[in-house]
Structure formats: C-alpha cells, structure tokens
Design a protein around this motif. Structure first.
Motif, PDB file in Angstrom:
ATOM      1  N   UNK A 204       0.851  -1.191   0.000  1.00 10.46           N
ATOM      2  CA  UNK A 204       0.000   0.000   0.000  1.00 10.46           C
ATOM      3  C   UNK A 204       0.886   1.239   0.000  1.00 10.46           C
ATOM      4  N   UNK A 205       0.401   2.280  -0.658  1.00 11.07           N
ATOM      5  CA  UNK A 205       1.134   3.542  -0.729  1.00 11.07           C
ATOM      6  C   UNK A 205       0.192   4.689  -0.401  1.00 11.07           C
ATOM      7  N   UNK A 206       0.694   5.671   0.334  1.00 14.49           N
ATOM      8  CA  UNK A 206      -0.079   6.879   0.608  1.00 14.49           C
ATOM      9  C   UNK A 206       0.770   8.099   0.281  1.00 14.49           C
ATOM     10  N   UNK A 207       0.098   9.131  -0.224  1.00 15.31           N
ATOM     11  CA  UNK A 207       0.750  10.413  -0.483  1.00 15.31           C
ATOM     12  C   UNK A 207      -0.062  11.495   0.212  1.00 15.31           C
ATOM     13  N   UNK A 208       0.611  12.320   0.985  1.00 14.87           N
ATOM     14  CA  UNK A 208      -0.039  13.383   1.750  1.00 14.87           C
ATOM     15  C   UNK A 208       0.645  14.707   1.442  1.00 14.87           C
ATOM     16  N   UNK A 209      -0.163  15.727   1.217  1.00 12.58           N
ATOM     17  CA  UNK A 209       0.348  17.079   0.989  1.00 12.58           C
ATOM     18  C   UNK A 209      -0.078  17.954   2.165  1.00 12.58           C
ATOM     19  N   UNK A 210       0.912  18.552   2.821  1.00 10.14           N
ATOM     20  CA  UNK A 210       0.662  19.463   3.935  1.00 10.14           C
ATOM     21  C   UNK A 210       0.926  20.892   3.481  1.00 10.14           C
ATOM     22  N   UNK A 211      -0.001  21.765   3.773  1.00  7.34           N
ATOM     23  CA  UNK A 211       0.240  23.194   3.596  1.00  7.34           C
ATOM     24  C   UNK A 211       0.446  23.791   4.982  1.00  7.34           C
ATOM     25  N   UNK A 212       1.642  24.272   5.236  1.00  3.92           N
ATOM     26  CA  UNK A 212       1.970  24.825   6.552  1.00  3.92           C
ATOM     27  C   UNK A 212       1.455  26.248   6.660  1.00  3.92           C
ATOM     28  N   UNK A 213       1.304  26.729   7.871  1.00  2.65           N
ATOM     29  CA  UNK A 213       0.740  28.069   8.091  1.00  2.65           C
ATOM     30  C   UNK A 213       1.632  29.176   7.543  1.00  2.65           C
TER      31      UNK A 213
END
Length: 331
Positions: A204-213
C-alpha cells in the motif's frame, strides 16, 4: 542516587531497542506483556512482572511499546499512579485521546515523552540546524519518503484500532515536516489501494500534501511494500538559496546543495555517529528529568502529529483537503 526503576509494557519488535537503551543507562528494568516478556527479561536482565498494574506499582517510569490502540489506556493508568511516561509513536490513536493523556500528565505533575525517534537521527538534526541557520534561505518545499516491508502483525492493518500506513509509518515524516516548517493549516491525502471494511491492503502507498501556516508545502510519501524489501527513507528541503537532502540508500550521508563561498569546491557534512537514536531519545528524557529541562519533543508535538495523521484519513474519506485550526493541532 538510586537506580531509575523502569517498567517496559510490551515485548514486540520495538521493545528491544528501548530495552537496549534502558540497560545502557543502568536502569532497574521490569517488563510485562501478554507474550514475550520472559524472553525480554532473560535477554536484558529485567524482572518479569505478571500484569500492568503490578508493574506500574513497582517503578518510577513506564515505557509503553504496545499496539497504538492501547497507548491511551496504559498511559492514563500510569499517570494516575504518578508515574512518568515514555510512549512510542503515535501518542494515541486519535488526537482527542492524545490531548487527554497530555492534560492528565500536566495535572498529575508527571512528565510525558512521545517517542518520535527520527528527531534524534543525526542526519535530520543537521537539516533542522541548517534550516535554522538560514543555510538555504526561506524554505519553500519539503519532500519526504519512507518505505519498507509491510509489518506482519494484524493490528497494523486495522485503521479503527490505531493501524494504517499513515498513522504508523508516515507519522515519522509528519513530525519531521512540522519540526522543519511549523504548524499545518491543511492536509490532503490519497491512498492506493484504498482501505476496505477497515482492512488496510498490502502493499500500500499513501501520499499526503501538507500546507503549513507559513506557506511551506510538504509532500510525504509512505509505502508498505513486499516482504524482504529493504527499508529506505529520504528527505529533501528546498529553499530560496539552496537545498538540503538525505537518502538512507546513499551511505547515510546528509548533503547540502547551496551557493558556495569563493574558492570552495563542495560541502559535505560528516558521516552520522554510531550512537543509536533510540538510545539518544531515551537518554534525553532521563537527562531532562534529572535536570528539570524540556526534551527535544513535547507532548504538544505528539498531539499535533496525531492530529495531522487523523486529518489525512479524514481527507482520504472526503476526497478533499481538511483544514486544521490551531486549536485542533494543539498549537
């Protein structure tokens, strides 16, 4: 000064690196587990204890190395008895539980240490320091990757009981992304193949994009892959004046690509020291207890990592970004 009495709850794979550290620090070790406690006791010279409550009663500090779904209950029981707590990541299965643990520790006047060990890897420490020193200017984009053989224990594959590739594996890089770039404003996540009926597939693979403050964007990739595949991690931080990167497959070297001073030919930081980061994190906590100081990672940091992981799962379910308020992230 009397020896620190430490109680290890759990005897799975991660327990041995914790036990190594406690033995190296000269602690008086005790261990309990549903299975495997006898082997840990014999291997490390610890006393085997019949159950959790007896262990809590014998020690000054409890080290929790059990499945994620049990962390909150065990931590709260130890805190209620006035014991300091080291808890393997994640601090809890949900942010609400993590906040409850932290609040209980503060009310009881005991110390709580979420064991996010990657903060103690020399390569990541050097990147953190280089960012703080302005070596690459203003950070713009971060990229993290972490992949290894899927675990074999069933609980890892049940998201409802604290499992899942984001909560278990990617949470290391969630914590690093926050450590390098600060609090998160929004989270967008994908997973392939998807979880079905609470069962996480493997591979399984996951990709997450975080936008920091502060506007920094972090891309995080995590995979549980086929058995026997080597574990590999990498990080790259790009800024207005250069780039920092590390890849565990490249001889464990951290490298900085930046504008060179006149006459320079290259810049290559030294190789990583041989000290175990698991020893370093536990030694830091023990020293912080003795010196009355803070550790490299706080309960609030542990809460925030869980909150971001929880938001990632919510994003997958919604198919849309999830906003995080400062209150939700415990910042």
């Amino acid at each position: 000064m009397s020896r620190l009495r430490v109680g290890l709850i759990g005897a799975g794979g991660i327990s041995r690196v914790h036990a190594d550290a406690w033995r190296a620090l000269g602690a008086d070790g005790h261990v309990t587990s549903l299975k495997g406690a006898g082997e840990i006791a014999a291997e490390y010279g610890f006393a085997e204890v019949a159950d959790v409550d007896e262990l809590i009663g014998r020690v000054d500090l409890v080290d929790i190395v059990t499945p994620s779904s049990t962390h909150a209950d065990l931590a709260l029981r130890a805190i209620a008895a006035g014991k300091h707590v080291v808890c393997e990541k994640p601090l809890a299965a949900t942010a609400e539980e993590a906040r409850e643990i932290a609040a209980a520790a503060e009310a009881a006047g005991v110390r709580l240490f979420p064991a996010h060990v990657v903060r103690y890897f020399a390569e990541y420490q050097r990147i953190k320091q280089a960012i703080a020193d302005g070596r690459i200017g203003d950070v713009a984009v971060q990229r993290f990757s972490r992949a290894g053989s899927a675990p074999q224990t069933p609980w890892f594959f049940r998201e409802s009981t604290g499992g899942g590739v984001i909560r278990d594996l990617m949470i290391h890089d969630i914590d690093q992304a926050i450590w390098f770039a600060g609090p998160v404003a929004s989270v967008y996540a994908l997973q392939n193949p998807p979880t079905v009926d609470d069962v996480v597939p493997a591979p399984v693979t996951s990709h997450v994009v975080l936008t920091h403050r502060n506007g920094v964007i972090s891309h995080l990739h995590a995979s549980w892959v086929a058995p026997g595949m080597p574990f590999r991690t990498s990080v790259e931080v790009s800024g207005s004046a250069g780039r920092l990167r590390h890849d565990s497959a490249e001889d464990r070297v951290s490298r900085t690509d930046a504008v060179l001073a006149a006459g320079s030919t290259d810049y290559l930081p030294p190789m990583s020291p041989q000290e175990s980061p698991y020893y370093a994190e536990i030694a830091d906590f023990v020293a912080a207890l003795a010196e009355g100081r803070e550790t490299r990672i706080s309960p609030a940091d542990g809460i925030e990592a869980v909150a971001v992981a929880e938001a990632a799962y919510a994003s997958i379910a919604a198919g849309a970004p999830i906003a995080l308020t400062p209150q939700e992230a415990a910042r």
